[in-house]
Motif scaffolding. Structure first.
Motif, short mmCIF file in Angstrom:
data_model
loop_
_atom_site.label_atom_id
_atom_site.label_comp_id
_atom_site.label_asym_id
_atom_site.label_seq_id
_atom_site.Cartn_x
_atom_site.Cartn_y
_atom_site.Cartn_z
N TYR A 264 -2.85 -13.20 4.11
CA TYR A 264 -1.88 -12.47 4.93
C TYR A 264 -0.61 -13.30 5.16
CZ TYR A 264 -0.01 -10.23 9.19
OH TYR A 264 0.80 -9.63 10.12
N VAL A 265 -0.80 -14.58 5.44
CA VAL A 265 0.32 -15.46 5.74
C VAL A 265 1.17 -15.73 4.51
CG1 VAL A 265 0.89 -17.85 6.39
CG2 VAL A 265 -0.81 -16.56 7.72
N GLU A 266 0.54 -15.88 3.35
CA GLU A 266 1.21 -16.41 2.17
C GLU A 266 2.38 -15.56 1.66
OE1 GLU A 266 -2.37 -18.95 0.02
OE2 GLU A 266 -2.15 -16.80 -0.38
N HIS A 267 2.31 -14.24 1.84
CA HIS A 267 3.36 -13.37 1.26
C HIS A 267 3.88 -12.34 2.25
CE1 HIS A 267 2.32 -15.06 -2.65
NE2 HIS A 267 1.06 -14.82 -2.36
N TYR A 268 3.62 -12.52 3.52
CA TYR A 268 3.98 -11.50 4.52
C TYR A 268 5.45 -11.08 4.39
CZ TYR A 268 5.18 -9.32 8.97
OH TYR A 268 5.64 -8.45 9.92
N GLY A 269 5.65 -9.78 4.17
CA GLY A 269 6.99 -9.21 4.18
C GLY A 269 7.85 -9.52 2.96
N LEU A 270 7.34 -10.29 2.01
CA LEU A 270 8.15 -10.70 0.85
C LEU A 270 7.88 -9.74 -0.31
CD1 LEU A 270 7.65 -14.57 1.00
CD2 LEU A 270 9.29 -13.13 2.23
N THR A 271 8.93 -9.15 -0.83
CA THR A 271 8.79 -8.14 -1.87
C THR A 271 9.70 -8.46 -3.05
OG1 THR A 271 10.44 -6.81 -0.71
CG2 THR A 271 8.12 -6.28 -0.31
N ARG A 272 9.26 -8.08 -4.22
CA ARG A 272 10.11 -8.21 -5.41
C ARG A 272 11.05 -7.00 -5.50
NH1 ARG A 272 5.17 -8.85 -9.31
NH2 ARG A 272 6.66 -8.37 -10.96
N LYS A 273 12.22 -7.24 -6.00
CA LYS A 273 13.22 -6.17 -6.09
C LYS A 273 12.80 -5.13 -7.11
CE LYS A 273 18.17 -5.42 -6.84
NZ LYS A 273 19.48 -6.06 -7.15
N HIS A 274 12.86 -3.86 -6.68
CA HIS A 274 12.55 -2.76 -7.58
C HIS A 274 13.75 -2.49 -8.48
CE1 HIS A 274 11.88 1.72 -8.40
NE2 HIS A 274 10.94 1.07 -9.07
N LEU A 275 13.51 -2.51 -9.80
CA LEU A 275 14.59 -2.37 -10.78
C LEU A 275 14.74 -0.95 -11.30
CD1 LEU A 275 13.87 -5.61 -12.86
CD2 LEU A 275 15.44 -5.32 -10.92
N GLY A 276 13.86 -0.05 -10.86
CA GLY A 276 13.89 1.33 -11.34
C GLY A 276 12.81 1.57 -12.37
N ASN A 277 12.42 2.84 -12.51
CA ASN A 277 11.39 3.24 -13.47
C ASN A 277 10.08 2.48 -13.27
OD1 ASN A 277 13.16 5.06 -14.84
ND2 ASN A 277 14.08 3.31 -15.92
N GLY A 278 9.77 2.18 -12.02
CA GLY A 278 8.50 1.52 -11.72
C GLY A 278 8.45 0.06 -12.11
N LYS A 279 9.60 -0.55 -12.42
CA LYS A 279 9.63 -1.94 -12.84
C LYS A 279 10.20 -2.83 -11.73
CE LYS A 279 10.04 -0.87 -17.77
NZ LYS A 279 10.84 -1.07 -19.01
N TYR A 280 9.75 -4.07 -11.71
CA TYR A 280 10.17 -5.03 -10.70
C TYR A 280 10.66 -6.32 -11.36
CZ TYR A 280 8.01 -2.04 -7.20
OH TYR A 280 7.69 -0.98 -6.39
N GLU A 281 11.47 -7.04 -10.63
CA GLU A 281 11.92 -8.35 -11.13
C GLU A 281 10.73 -9.28 -11.32
OE1 GLU A 281 13.93 -10.85 -8.22
OE2 GLU A 281 13.10 -9.62 -6.61
N PRO A 379 8.16 2.97 -6.12
CA PRO A 379 7.25 3.28 -7.23
C PRO A 379 6.39 2.09 -7.65
CG PRO A 379 9.41 4.19 -7.65
CD PRO A 379 9.55 3.31 -6.43
N MET A 380 5.17 2.41 -8.05
CA MET A 380 4.23 1.40 -8.51
C MET A 380 4.67 0.85 -9.87
SD MET A 380 1.68 1.12 -6.35
CE MET A 380 0.72 2.00 -5.12
N PRO A 381 4.40 -0.45 -10.14
CA PRO A 381 4.65 -0.98 -11.48
C PRO A 381 3.68 -0.38 -12.48
CG PRO A 381 3.51 -2.59 -10.11
CD PRO A 381 3.85 -1.44 -9.23
N ARG A 382 4.13 -0.24 -13.69
CA ARG A 382 3.28 0.34 -14.72
C ARG A 382 2.51 -0.73 -15.47
NH1 ARG A 382 7.73 4.65 -17.14
NH2 ARG A 382 7.83 5.97 -15.28
#
Length: 382
Positions: A264-281, A379-382
């Motif tokens: 819970y502590v290790e990644h709380y609130g930290l998200t990868r940028k959504h690049l569109g079409n279900g893809k992330y950085e 969107p979820m990553p594919r």
């Protein structure tokens, strides 16, 4: 960028350099001491791991030196040995305690529960953490030790979930372990217990499907997981009967709770940028919270250098690199303090939510609407 590597390989090869990471072994005689004395002594292990190491962090401060990441395995013998040796030592302690405690006249019901709560703190704080180090290695011995440690807490699927799901989908809605912004631990915990098992099983089944094999093929590691866990339960029952089995479950439940508090502590609130079409950085150092507190990193074999672990998952713990404030977000305290704070959601939000908002401004000033990230509906990553 990490700081300049200033611990030479020849220094790492000496047993004295690895000695601080062997402090965890002192917890094993400590739990035996608590069993022999009874009374309030049964809580000495949680006091030591949570409060003593927090106090040591305050006294000893930060440790930011980095080792040469190219150091060969042969120079890390004393570091590797403590993680490999831990599995049989923990098993001997756990099942030895079950045999002795279920026959002890001086331990009341609450003392037995307290004793095995303390044992669960050990098998969760140290045991599962060591299994995490071992499961990332390539040789069969270390992976076997990881499986034995996870079976002792009935959480064998963590290996599949961590390697196949978490490292791939960290910071996205498909990763159950990434705590959502404003999600309190008491909501996170039941969600992650359910979703992690499901995602781990699905990941293994999908791998088999790509090989044109059914989920129940013999190569599915879940068969090994179930067999090892059943063996652990049978041994606990053989040594201590129904009481021994119950105490084993107290230990396992405590260990799982400890693990998921850290997750819970290790990644709380930290998200990868959504690049569109279900893809992330791609995963970057700033997608994990870090803590450079010296004593708790000794106890947790540098788990708090978490950004580098996600950058190089198979890098052994003594070689994990520290990151500066400019390159990765830093927790105000080590994991012992932060996990205790996580159990009090209003306190946690007061401490961490402003840091998450500052993190967003620093790394993603172009994102003005965070609603999809907050609710994990992007969107979820594919």
């Amino acid at each position: 960028m990490t700081a300049f590597s200033n611990i030479p390989a020849q220094q790492l090869s000496k047993w004295t350099s690895a000695l601080p990471f062997w402090l965890s072994l002192l917890l094993l005689p400590l739990v035996w001491l608590s069993a022999s004395l009874g009374g309030w002594w049964v809580i000495i292990v949680p006091v030591a791991t949570w409060y003593l190491f927090s106090a040591l962090d305050a006294v000893l401060g930060l440790y930011t030196d980095n080792a040469d990441p190219q150091t060969p395995d042969e120079d890390l013998f004393w570091y590797r040995l403590v993680t490999i040796a831990w599995a049989p030592l923990q098993a001997a302690t756990l099942f030895g305690l079950i045999y002795v405690a279920t026959r002890a006249d001086h331990l009341s019901g609450w003392e037995l529960v307290g004793l095995f709560f303390g044992m669960g703190v050990i098998s969760g704080t140290v045991g599962i953490n060591y299994s995490h180090e071992l499961m990332h290695q390539k040789n069969k011995l270390e992976r076997t030790m990881a499986d034995l440690l996870l079976a002792q807490v009935l959480y064998s699927h963590f290996r599949s979930e961590h390697l196949l799901v978490h490292h791939r989908y960290i910071g996205t809605p498909r990763d159950p372990v990434t705590a959502r912004y404003n999600e309190g631990f008491h909501k996170y915990y039941p969600r992650v217990l359910r979703q992690c098992w499901q995602s781990a099983f699905k990941a293994e089944a999908d791998m088999l499907k790509r090989k044109n094999l059914p989920w129940h093929a013999a190569s599915n590691p879940f068969w090994r997981y179930w067999a090892l866990q059943l063996a652990m339960l049978a041994l606990a029952f053989a040594l201590g009967g129904w009481l021994g089995l119950g105490l084993f479950l107290v230990q396992a439940g405590t260990a799982i709770w400890q693990l998921e508090l850290v997750n819970y502590v290790e990644h709380y609130g930290l998200t990868r940028k959504h690049l569109g079409n279900g893809k992330y950085e791609h995963v970057k150092p700033h997608h994990s919270w870090n803590a450079a507190q010296k004593a708790s990193n000794w106890l947790l074999i540098n788990l708090q250098r978490h950004s580098d672990h996600h950058y190089k998952p198979d890098r052994r713990f003594p070689l994990l690199q520290n990151y500066s404030d400019e390159d990765a977000p830093q927790l105000p305290y080590g994991y012992p303090v932060m996990t205790m704070a996580a159990m009090i959601p209003p306190l946690w939000r007061r401490v961490m939510n402003p840091r998450v908002r500052d993190w967003r401004k620093q790394y993603y000033p172009d994102i003005s609407d965070w609603s999809a990230y907050n609710s994990a509906t992007n969107p979820m990553p594919r």
